[in-house]
Scaffold this motif. Structure first.
Motif, short mmCIF file in Angstrom:
data_model
loop_
_atom_site.label_atom_id
_atom_site.label_comp_id
_atom_site.label_asym_id
_atom_site.label_seq_id
_atom_site.Cartn_x
_atom_site.Cartn_y
_atom_site.Cartn_z
N LEU A 153 35.93 37.37 29.39
CA LEU A 153 37.50 37.41 30.40
C LEU A 153 36.72 37.20 31.82
N LEU A 154 35.91 37.93 32.77
CA LEU A 154 35.35 37.67 33.21
C LEU A 154 35.05 36.53 34.01
N ARG A 159 36.08 30.39 36.77
CA ARG A 159 35.98 28.95 36.37
C ARG A 159 36.59 28.78 37.70
N PRO A 160 36.87 27.52 38.19
CA PRO A 160 36.93 27.02 39.45
C PRO A 160 38.64 27.27 39.55
N GLY A 161 39.03 26.56 38.34
CA GLY A 161 40.48 26.50 38.43
C GLY A 161 41.12 27.72 37.63
N LEU A 176 45.17 33.99 31.42
CA LEU A 176 43.58 33.69 31.31
C LEU A 176 43.53 32.02 30.62
N ALA A 177 42.93 31.16 31.17
CA ALA A 177 41.80 29.77 30.30
C ALA A 177 40.97 30.48 30.03
N ALA A 194 35.70 39.39 42.32
CA ALA A 194 36.16 38.00 41.42
C ALA A 194 37.03 37.31 42.41
N LEU A 195 37.58 37.66 43.75
CA LEU A 195 38.41 37.37 43.82
C LEU A 195 38.35 37.17 45.78
#
Length: 512
Positions: A153-154, A159-161, A176-177, A194-195
């Motif tokens: 998940l992390l 990921r950039p997108g 989440l992708a 992460a933000l």
């Protein structure tokens, strides 16, 4: 393993947090029980933290060697003996401990260069361990105390997108992708690092680089719990995962269960006597781990919710002192007037200040639910005990772990905590207080009974049986451990016969 060959020699390097120390020690015991020559590199204080389990392992014929490291107390401005964060609730002290941990690198490297092992199992807080292992021509196994699910998940968030970059507010849910399941989160439940880019971001990046530079990952988990995510991790990183747990099921004596209760205020006998007088599934166990420091206002909401729910409970509160040192005025700041006395008089509740024998409590038939911070150790202990969980994550990977319980397996009920926090050594000041009605609603959902609660209990019991099968004869975790030991023995043989370069080449030919 070749006949008459010397045993594998593995060095284990734990971090300074209590959960990391205990988790890595359990892995030490697991490998030593298979005939591996195990050495734990740690400081005298941390070794003292493990004194009883070390003696008990030795009495069972399991030898774990300890190499003592001198902690640089003077260099970081700490008194002698403060060498880990066991019982630490001060940010400045914790920072100095972690700084001291970093200064241990030279001692560790010098020892391992002079006495090279066949493998290093190092906590994530030692990113340099991968470089050292590669320099010595030996494998390094990465250990961070969590599972493959939160790691995946992390990685998705990194990921950039990632969809979180397009969220319009902190409360808007998004999926989440690129994951095996549609995991829904919000910005407020994602780690700050992460933000936005900060010092923690750079530290976490160094951990990740070290992980991608190591031989593989060892996890206290079992395939049946997160199989799709083990496969996803291996596919996306090219690194192998060895799930060899749950280790908590391997040490089930009453002494082992009580061993985490290292600073008990209430005795095991008193707790068991109280639980023995209760009906099956009638007691709620509330514990948020060693790193949860709630505000008085939040504690008051928890106490009020438990009383109004009408259910019996054991509540572990880490950031409050012993009863005899607490005035009535102090108590009224974080619990209703005469709450503790009333719960004791009505035989409805027990409050434990400090550490509690968690596995001993969870394994008791009277426990019907576990309100938890979703730390990986607690998650595994809840599953192994067959107890459904009320999830209240606070920090680290805990919000991700919550999704494994509530969304993937349906064995947890979310209390509705919204705020990921960075600093675990000060009181957990939520931006959005979790009110008593939400807490009570989650408690009643599991403890009142009904079809939904019965389904949740059934699902967690099924996972319990799968966990037991995993560590049993021919189980998934037992097979993985055997394969890992054989793999490490093969690499050792290659180094002996062909030299370091051939052994390094052999890293990429391992059998999964």
């Amino acid at each position: 393993m070749e006949a008459n060959s010397p045993p594998l020699k593995i060095y284990f390097i734990p971090s300074v947090g209590p959960s990391h120390i205990v988790s890595l020690f359990e892995l030490c015991r697991l490998f030593a029980s298979r005939g591996v020559h195990v050495t734990l590199l740690t400081t005298p204080s941390s070794a003292g933290f493990l004194r009883k389990p070390l003696l008990r392992a030795e009495a069972a014929g399991i030898r774990i060697h300890v190499h003592s490291l001198k902690f640089p107390s003077q260099e970081v401005g700490l008194p002698e003996g403060v060498e880990n964060v066991v019982g630490v609730d001060d940010t400045d002290v914790a920072t100095k401990v972690f700084r001291g941990m970093g200064l241990l690198r030279h001692q560790m490297e010098q020892f391992m260069e002079q006495n090279p092992p066949d493998c290093i199992v190092a906590d994530l807080f030692y990113p340099w361990a991968s470089d050292l292992a590669n320099r010595l021509g030996i494998p390094r196994l990465f250990f961070d105390g969590s599972g493959s699910f939160p790691t995946c998940l992390l990685e998705s968030v990194r990921r950039p997108g990632s969809p979180h970059r397009f969220a319009s507010s902190k409360s808007d849910p998004f999926v989440l992708a690129g994951l095996p399941h549609p995991i829904t989160v919000t910005l407020s439940r994602l780690p700050d690092y992460a933000l936005t880019t900060n010092e923690i971001t750079y530290m976490m990046d160094s951990f990740r680089d070290s992980e991608l530079n190591c031989y593989g990952r060892i996890v206290n988990s079992f395939a049946e719990l997160e199989e799709e995510y083990i496969e996803h991790y291996e596919k996306t990183t090219g690194k192998a995962v060895w799930h060899v747990g749950p280790t908590t099921l391997l040490n089930r004596s009453s002494e082992d269960k009580a061993e985490r209760n290292l600073k008990a205020v209430v005795s095991e006998d008193e707790i068991l006597s109280w639980l023995n007088s209760k009906q099956p599934n009638s007691v709620l166990y509330v514990c948020f781990g060693s790193g949860a420091y709630f505000t008085d206002e939040q504690l008051f909401e928890i106490a009020s919710a438990m009383e109004s729910s009408g259910h019996k409970f054991i509540w572990v509160v880490h950031n409050k002192g012993r009863t005899e040192n607490e005035t009535e005025e102090d108590r009224q700041k974080w619990m209703p007037r005469e709450f503790e006395e009333r719960m004791r008089r009505e035989d409805r509740g027990m409050i434990i200040r400090g550490w509690a024998p968690q596995t001993l409590i969870l394994d008791h038939a009277a426990i019907g639910a576990f309100m938890t911070h979703c730390g990986w150790n607690s998650l595994m202990e809840g599953i192994c005990a067959g107890v459904p969980m009320i999830t209240w994550p606070l920090h680290s990977e805990q919000f991700f772990n919550e999704k494994l319980l509530a969304q993937v397996h349906g064995i947890g009920v979310e209390v509705g905590a919204d705020d990921w926090v960075l600093n675990i050594y000060v009181e957990y000041a939520t931006k959005n207080l979790v009110k008593r009605d939400r807490i009570e609603r989650a408690v009643r959902k599991l403890m009142d009974g009904g079809d939904e609660a019965m389904d949740i209990r059934r699902r967690v019991r099924e996972l319990t049986e799968k966990a037991k099968a995993a560590i049993g004869e021919g189980g998934s975790s037992q097979r993985k451990l055997t394969a890992l030991i054989e793999d490490l023995q093969r690499l050792k043989s290659m180094r002996t016969k062909g030299g370091i370069d051939d052994a390094k080449e052999g890293e990429f030919k391992r059998e999964k």
